[in-house]
Design a protein around this motif. Structure first.
Motif, PDB file in Angstrom:
ATOM      1  N   THR A 125       0.836  -1.206   0.000  1.00  0.00           N
ATOM      2  CA  THR A 125       0.000   0.000   0.000  1.00  0.00           C
ATOM      3  C   THR A 125       0.864   1.247   0.000  1.00  0.00           C
ATOM      4  O   THR A 125       0.589   2.211  -0.726  1.00  0.00           O
ATOM      5  CB  THR A 125      -0.942  -0.006   1.217  1.00  0.00           C
ATOM      6  OG1 THR A 125      -1.807  -1.147   1.130  1.00  0.00           O
ATOM      7  CG2 THR A 125      -1.777   1.261   1.267  1.00  0.00           C
ATOM      8  N   ARG A 126       1.917   1.240   0.789  1.00  0.00           N
ATOM      9  CA  ARG A 126       2.810   2.393   0.840  1.00  0.00           C
ATOM     10  C   ARG A 126       3.452   2.646  -0.525  1.00  0.00           C
ATOM     11  O   ARG A 126       3.526   3.801  -0.987  1.00  0.00           O
ATOM     12  CB  ARG A 126       3.883   2.182   1.904  1.00  0.00           C
ATOM     13  CG  ARG A 126       4.829   3.357   2.064  1.00  0.00           C
ATOM     14  CD  ARG A 126       5.769   3.185   3.251  1.00  0.00           C
ATOM     15  NE  ARG A 126       6.614   2.009   3.135  1.00  0.00           N
ATOM     16  CZ  ARG A 126       6.452   0.896   3.841  1.00  0.00           C
ATOM     17  NH1 ARG A 126       5.478   0.802   4.730  1.00  0.00           N
ATOM     18  NH2 ARG A 126       7.266  -0.134   3.674  1.00  0.00           N
ATOM     19  N   ALA A 127       3.883   1.589  -1.202  1.00  0.00           N
ATOM     20  CA  ALA A 127       4.506   1.748  -2.518  1.00  0.00           C
ATOM     21  C   ALA A 127       3.500   2.278  -3.531  1.00  0.00           C
ATOM     22  O   ALA A 127       3.814   3.152  -4.346  1.00  0.00           O
ATOM     23  CB  ALA A 127       5.076   0.409  -2.991  1.00  0.00           C
ATOM     24  N   SER A 128       2.282   1.762  -3.481  1.00  0.00           N
ATOM     25  CA  SER A 128       1.237   2.209  -4.404  1.00  0.00           C
ATOM     26  C   SER A 128       0.959   3.699  -4.231  1.00  0.00           C
ATOM     27  O   SER A 128       0.892   4.456  -5.212  1.00  0.00           O
ATOM     28  CB  SER A 128      -0.039   1.398  -4.159  1.00  0.00           C
ATOM     29  OG  SER A 128      -1.134   1.953  -4.850  1.00  0.00           O
ATOM     30  N   ARG A 129       0.810   4.129  -3.006  1.00  0.00           N
ATOM     31  CA  ARG A 129       0.485   5.529  -2.758  1.00  0.00           C
ATOM     32  C   ARG A 129       1.687   6.431  -2.991  1.00  0.00           C
ATOM     33  O   ARG A 129       1.532   7.592  -3.399  1.00  0.00           O
ATOM     34  CB  ARG A 129      -0.069   5.679  -1.346  1.00  0.00           C
ATOM     35  CG  ARG A 129      -1.397   4.943  -1.185  1.00  0.00           C
ATOM     36  CD  ARG A 129      -1.973   5.018   0.207  1.00  0.00           C
ATOM     37  NE  ARG A 129      -3.172   4.184   0.303  1.00  0.00           N
ATOM     38  CZ  ARG A 129      -3.857   3.997   1.422  1.00  0.00           C
ATOM     39  NH1 ARG A 129      -3.464   4.574   2.543  1.00  0.00           N
ATOM     40  NH2 ARG A 129      -4.930   3.214   1.415  1.00  0.00           N
ATOM     41  N   ARG A 130       2.872   5.909  -2.769  1.00  0.00           N
ATOM     42  CA  ARG A 130       4.072   6.706  -3.031  1.00  0.00           C
ATOM     43  C   ARG A 130       4.196   6.979  -4.527  1.00  0.00           C
ATOM     44  O   ARG A 130       4.592   8.088  -4.931  1.00  0.00           O
ATOM     45  CB  ARG A 130       5.316   5.968  -2.516  1.00  0.00           C
ATOM     46  CG  ARG A 130       6.610   6.722  -2.742  1.00  0.00           C
ATOM     47  CD  ARG A 130       6.605   8.057  -2.022  1.00  0.00           C
ATOM     48  NE  ARG A 130       7.767   8.852  -2.343  1.00  0.00           N
ATOM     49  CZ  ARG A 130       7.744  10.159  -2.544  1.00  0.00           C
ATOM     50  NH1 ARG A 130       6.604  10.824  -2.465  1.00  0.00           N
ATOM     51  NH2 ARG A 130       8.844  10.816  -2.823  1.00  0.00           N
ATOM     52  N   GLU A 143      -0.922  15.322   4.482  1.00  0.00           N
ATOM     53  CA  GLU A 143       0.060  14.268   4.743  1.00  0.00           C
ATOM     54  C   GLU A 143       1.207  14.871   5.533  1.00  0.00           C
ATOM     55  O   GLU A 143       1.482  16.075   5.437  1.00  0.00           O
ATOM     56  CB  GLU A 143       0.564  13.699   3.414  1.00  0.00           C
ATOM     57  CG  GLU A 143       1.348  12.401   3.544  1.00  0.00           C
ATOM     58  CD  GLU A 143       1.681  11.820   2.177  1.00  0.00           C
ATOM     59  OE1 GLU A 143       1.197  10.722   1.862  1.00  0.00           O
ATOM     60  OE2 GLU A 143       2.416  12.485   1.422  1.00  0.00           O
ATOM     61  N   ASP A 144       1.884  14.032   6.317  1.00  0.00           N
ATOM     62  CA  ASP A 144       3.050  14.526   7.051  1.00  0.00           C
ATOM     63  C   ASP A 144       4.269  13.656   6.788  1.00  0.00           C
ATOM     64  O   ASP A 144       4.199  12.667   6.044  1.00  0.00           O
ATOM     65  CB  ASP A 144       2.762  14.651   8.554  1.00  0.00           C
ATOM     66  CG  ASP A 144       2.474  13.315   9.231  1.00  0.00           C
ATOM     67  OD1 ASP A 144       2.755  12.259   8.625  1.00  0.00           O
ATOM     68  OD2 ASP A 144       1.974  13.326  10.372  1.00  0.00           O
ATOM     69  N   GLY A 145       5.362  14.027   7.389  1.00  0.00           N
ATOM     70  CA  GLY A 145       6.620  13.332   7.157  1.00  0.00           C
ATOM     71  C   GLY A 145       6.649  11.904   7.659  1.00  0.00           C
ATOM     72  O   GLY A 145       7.540  11.131   7.301  1.00  0.00           O
ATOM     73  N   GLN A 146       5.695  11.533   8.508  1.00  0.00           N
ATOM     74  CA  GLN A 146       5.623  10.162   9.018  1.00  0.00           C
ATOM     75  C   GLN A 146       4.783   9.257   8.126  1.00  0.00           C
ATOM     76  O   GLN A 146       4.560   8.096   8.449  1.00  0.00           O
ATOM     77  CB  GLN A 146       5.031  10.176  10.428  1.00  0.00           C
ATOM     78  CG  GLN A 146       5.842  10.996  11.429  1.00  0.00           C
ATOM     79  CD  GLN A 146       5.168  11.047  12.780  1.00  0.00           C
ATOM     80  OE1 GLN A 146       4.825  10.009  13.355  1.00  0.00           O
ATOM     81  NE2 GLN A 146       4.958  12.254  13.301  1.00  0.00           N
ATOM     82  N   GLY A 147       4.284   9.803   7.011  1.00  0.00           N
ATOM     83  CA  GLY A 147       3.475   9.023   6.093  1.00  0.00           C
ATOM     84  C   GLY A 147       2.002   8.976   6.453  1.00  0.00           C
ATOM     85  O   GLY A 147       1.228   8.276   5.805  1.00  0.00           O
ATOM     86  N   ARG A 148       1.608   9.705   7.508  1.00  0.00           N
ATOM     87  CA  ARG A 148       0.185   9.738   7.870  1.00  0.00           C
ATOM     88  C   ARG A 148      -0.572  10.599   6.865  1.00  0.00           C
ATOM     89  O   ARG A 148      -0.088  11.642   6.422  1.00  0.00           O
ATOM     90  CB  ARG A 148       0.008  10.299   9.276  1.00  0.00           C
ATOM     91  CG  ARG A 148       0.511   9.380  10.353  1.00  0.00           C
ATOM     92  CD  ARG A 148       0.254   9.940  11.739  1.00  0.00           C
ATOM     93  NE  ARG A 148       0.919  11.213  11.966  1.00  0.00           N
ATOM     94  CZ  ARG A 148       1.287  11.640  13.172  1.00  0.00           C
ATOM     95  NH1 ARG A 148       1.043  10.897  14.240  1.00  0.00           N
ATOM     96  NH2 ARG A 148       1.896  12.806  13.311  1.00  0.00           N
ATOM     97  N   ARG A 149      -1.763  10.176   6.533  1.00  0.00           N
ATOM     98  CA  ARG A 149      -2.612  10.907   5.595  1.00  0.00           C
ATOM     99  C   ARG A 149      -3.995  11.018   6.207  1.00  0.00           C
ATOM    100  O   ARG A 149      -4.540  10.026   6.682  1.00  0.00           O
ATOM    101  CB  ARG A 149      -2.659  10.199   4.250  1.00  0.00           C
ATOM    102  CG  ARG A 149      -3.351  11.001   3.151  1.00  0.00           C
ATOM    103  CD  ARG A 149      -3.101  10.375   1.794  1.00  0.00           C
ATOM    104  NE  ARG A 149      -3.712  11.148   0.730  1.00  0.00           N
ATOM    105  CZ  ARG A 149      -3.202  11.333  -0.467  1.00  0.00           C
ATOM    106  NH1 ARG A 149      -2.043  10.785  -0.756  1.00  0.00           N
ATOM    107  NH2 ARG A 149      -3.820  12.035  -1.385  1.00  0.00           N
TER     108      ARG A 149
END
Length: 544
Positions: free
Chosen positions: A275-280, A500-506
C-alpha cells in the motif's frame, strides 16, 4: 509440497511512462526502481535506452538493485546485420543483465506496419536474440499482438516464438497488445502454445486492461502454464493501462490455489509495504490514489453500513476477504447518516476514544453527524473532521489556538512581461497562548506561479502558531476536492482536503459554506488541529 517458481516482471518505468499525462524524471525512475526492488519483483524494465534522454540517463546511473534490471528495445531492422543496427546497439550498450526485444507476431502487422516479408521478420527476430545471447545477456522476446496473430495465423505466430527460443531467448512473452482478448481465450491460447512445444517455464504473459480484465487474463495464462507475469504498479500504461501488479501480487500470495502452488520471491514482510509503494507512486505522479483500488485503496476495507460494521466488530472475516494489515492497508469505519452505534464506537476506539455501549453521548454524536450531513458535510471520507466533531460533543475539543479573523484578496494584473497574472494574498490573525499573531502570505510559489487563494491561506495560517509551528512543519496539502452540493441560488460548496506529514500519515478534513474560500479555511483548520492532536503538542493532553 515444493512450490513452483513464478517470476514477476515489472514494466512501470517503460509501459507506465506511456500513460497519458505521465513523464518520469530520471530521479523519479531511480526512486521507483528502489521501491519495486524492495517489494521483491524479479525483473525491472527500466525503459528504452537511446529513445529519450531520461531513459538513457537512467541506465547511465545504473541503480544497484537485487532485481534484474532490463533494457527494452526492438529487433534489428531488415537490410542490416544485428551488429550494425544502431537502435539495437543502444539497447545492448546499456549494460543491463537482461534485454527485452519486441517483435511482431501478427502477420498483418508484419506486412502492413513493418512492410517486410514474413520470413524476413522471423530472421530479424532470430538474429537479434542470438546477438544478445552472444554478448552474454539474458534475452527476452515480447511477441507483440500475439493473441490477434494466433487467431489469424497460428502457425506463423508459433513460428515467431520458436525463432526466438531457438536463438536462445530465456523468455518468450505472449502480449495482448490491443487489450481485447478475454481471459478464457487467453487461457485457451496459452495452453495451445504449450501443447505445441513451447515450455511453460519459458513463457510469459503481458496483458492490457482495455476490457477491464487484464488481471484476470494474466491469471488465466498462469493457470494454463505461463510462468512469468508482467504488469505495472497501480496498473499504469497506455490507453486503459496494463495488468495491475498491486492486485496480481497479493492475489498470488494470499489466494488459493496460487498461494500454495507458487513462490514469487515476494515475502509477506515485503507485501506489507504494498500500500505504501502504491500511494508513493501516486504521490510522485501528483495523482489522486484510486480509493476503490483492490487491496491498496483507501476504501478497500471501508465498512459504511451499520449492519456491516456491527458484524466486523464481532469478526472482521464477516466482510473482509483478507486482513488489511497484510498489504499495509487499514480498516475504516466511515461515519455517515447510514451509521449506527457499532460504526461510531469502532471509529472512536480507533481514535483512542473508548465509550461504553448505550452512553448518551453516542446518540448526540450520531444526531450531530446526521444534522451536519443535511447541511452538506460528508464524514464518510473526512475521518479527521469526524474525530474533531466527536471530541467536541464529548467536551474534549482541542483548544490550541483561536482564529480571530482572516482576509483573502485576489488581484489580476499585468506583470513586467506584459502578461496577465493572478496573485492572492492572505492575512490571518490568530490568538496563541494569549498573544495575537498576524501572518501574511502570498500564493506565488518559488517558480513564480500562482497557487491560488487556498494556498495563500494555508501558508499564512501555518506561518506563526507559536509553540505549535514546529509540530506542523512537515505537514502538507496533497489533494483538494470541491463539490457543489445544491444547485441554483441555494448552492453550498463542500471542500475535502487531504493532508500528509513526514511520518506518512494521511488524513482528510471537510469544510462547508456557500463561499468556497470559507469552506476551504474550515477544512484547513481541522487539518491542523488533527495534526496537533497526533503530535501531542502542548495542550493536546487536555484535548484528549
Amino acid at each position: 509440497m515444493t512450490r513452483e517458481r513464478l517470476y514477476l516482471y515489472d514494466t512501470t518505468l517503460r509501459d507506465g511512462q506511456q500513460t497519458q499525462g505521465v513523464q518520469f524524471s530520471t530521479a523519479e525512475k531511480l526512486q521507483i526502481a528502489g521501491m519495486l526492488d524492495a517489494l521483491g519483483v524479479d525483473y525491472i524494465e527500466g525503459g528504452w535506452p537511446g529513445a529519450n534522454p531520461t531513459d538513457s540517463a537512467f541506465f547511465d546511473a545504473a541503480p544497484q538493485i537485487r532485481a534484474r534490471l532490463t533494457a527494452f528495445g526492438m529487433t534489428k531492422r531488415a537490410g542490416r546485420s544485428a551488429a550494425n543496427d544502431d537502435v539495437l546497439a543502444a539497447v545492448t550498450n546499456a549494460g543491463t543483465q537482461a534485454v527485452c526485444l519486441v517483435g511482431k507476431a501478427h502477420d498483418f502487422h508484419v506486412t502492413t506496419a513493418l512492410g517486410v516479408t514474413l520470413d524476413e521478420n522471423v530472421d530479424n527476430i532470430a538474429a537479434s536474440v542470438a546477438h544478445l545471447v552472444d554478448r552474454g545477456r539474458e534475452a527476452l522476446f515480447d511477441a507483440e499482438h500475439f493473441f490477434d496473430g494466433y487467431r489469424a495465423n497460428p502457425d506463423y505466430a508459433l513460428k515467431v516464438l520458436r525463432a526466438a527460443l531457438y536463438a536462445g531467448a530465456r523468455w518468450v512473452v505472449l502480449c495482448d497488445t490491443n487489450g481485447g482478448c478475454l481471459p478464457e481465450e487467453i487461457g485457451q491460447i496459452t495452453a495451445a502454445v504449450i501443447a505445441a512445444g513451447i515450455p511453460g517455464d519459458r513463457l510469459g504473459i503481458h496483458t492490457h486492461n482495455d476490457t477491464e480484465t487484464a488481471v484476470a487474463g494474466a491469471l488465466a495464462a498462469i493457470d494454463a502454464g505461463a510462468r512469468q507475469v508482467q504488469g505495472t504498479l497501480n496498473g499504469l500504461g497506455e490507453r486503459c493501462g496494463n495488468a495491475n501488479l498491486t492486485t496480481i501480487i497479493p492475489t498470488l500470495l494470499l489466494k488459493e490455489p496460487y498461494a500454495s502452488r507458487y513462490d514469487t520471491g515476494v515475502t509477506l514482510d515485503a507485501l506489507s509495504g504494498l500500500t505504501r509503494a502504491s500511494r508513493r507512486l501516486d504521490d510522485i505522479l501528483n495523482r489522486v490514489p484510486m480509493r476503490q483500488a483492490p487491496y491498496v485503496g483507501a476504501s478497500a476495507f471501508a465498512h459504511k453500513a451499520g449492519l456491516h460494521a456491527s458484524a466486523i466488530l464481532k469478526d472482521p472475516a464477516t466482510y473482509e476477504h483478507i486482513d488489511p494489515a497484510v498489504v499495509g492497508n487499514a480498516r475504516i469505519i466511515p461515519m455517515s447518516n447510514q451509521a449506527g452505534q457499532s460504526n461510531l464506537r469502532r471509529r472512536l476506539a480507533e481514535a483512542g476514544l473508548e465509550m461504553a455501549a448505550g452512553d448518551p453521548v453516542l446518540g448526540r454524536i450520531l444526531e450531530t453527524v446526521k444534522a451536519r450531513e443535511e447541511q452538506g458535510y460528508s464524514y464518510d471520507t473526512a475521518q479527521a473532521s469526524f474525530e474533531l466533531l466527536a471530541r467536541a460533543e464529548m467536551g474534549q475539543a482541542p483548544d490550541f489556538f483561536e482564529v480571530k479573523r482572516y482576509r483573502v484578496t485576489v488581484e489580476r494584473r499585468k506583470n513586467k512581461y506584459n502578461r496577465m497574472v493572478s496573485l492572492s494574498e492572505a492575512v490571518v490573525v490568530v490568538k496563541v497562548d494569549g498573544d495575537k499573531k498576524l501572518s501574511v502570505s502570498e500564493s506565488m510559489d518559488e517558480d513564480g506561479s500562482d497557487r491560488g487563494p487556498v494556498n495563500a491561506l494555508s501558508k499564512a495560517l501555518a506561518k506563526d502558531l507559536g509553540a505549535y509551528s514546529e509540530a506542523i512543519a512537515d505537514m502538507r496539502l496533497v489533494d483538494f476536492k470541491v463539490r457543489i452540493t445544491q444547485g441554483g441560488t441555494e448552492a453550498v460548496t463542500r471542500v475535502i482536503i487531504d493532508s500528509e506529514d513526514g511520518q506518512g500519515r494521511r488524513w482528510s478534513t471537510v469544510g462547508v459554506s456557500p463561499n468556497i474560500v470559507d469552506a476551504s479555511f474550515e477544512a484547513l483548520l481541522d487539518a491542523i488541529n488533527w495534526k496537533l492532536l497526533r503530535e501531542a503538542a502542548p495542550g493536546a493532553e487536555a484535548a484528549q
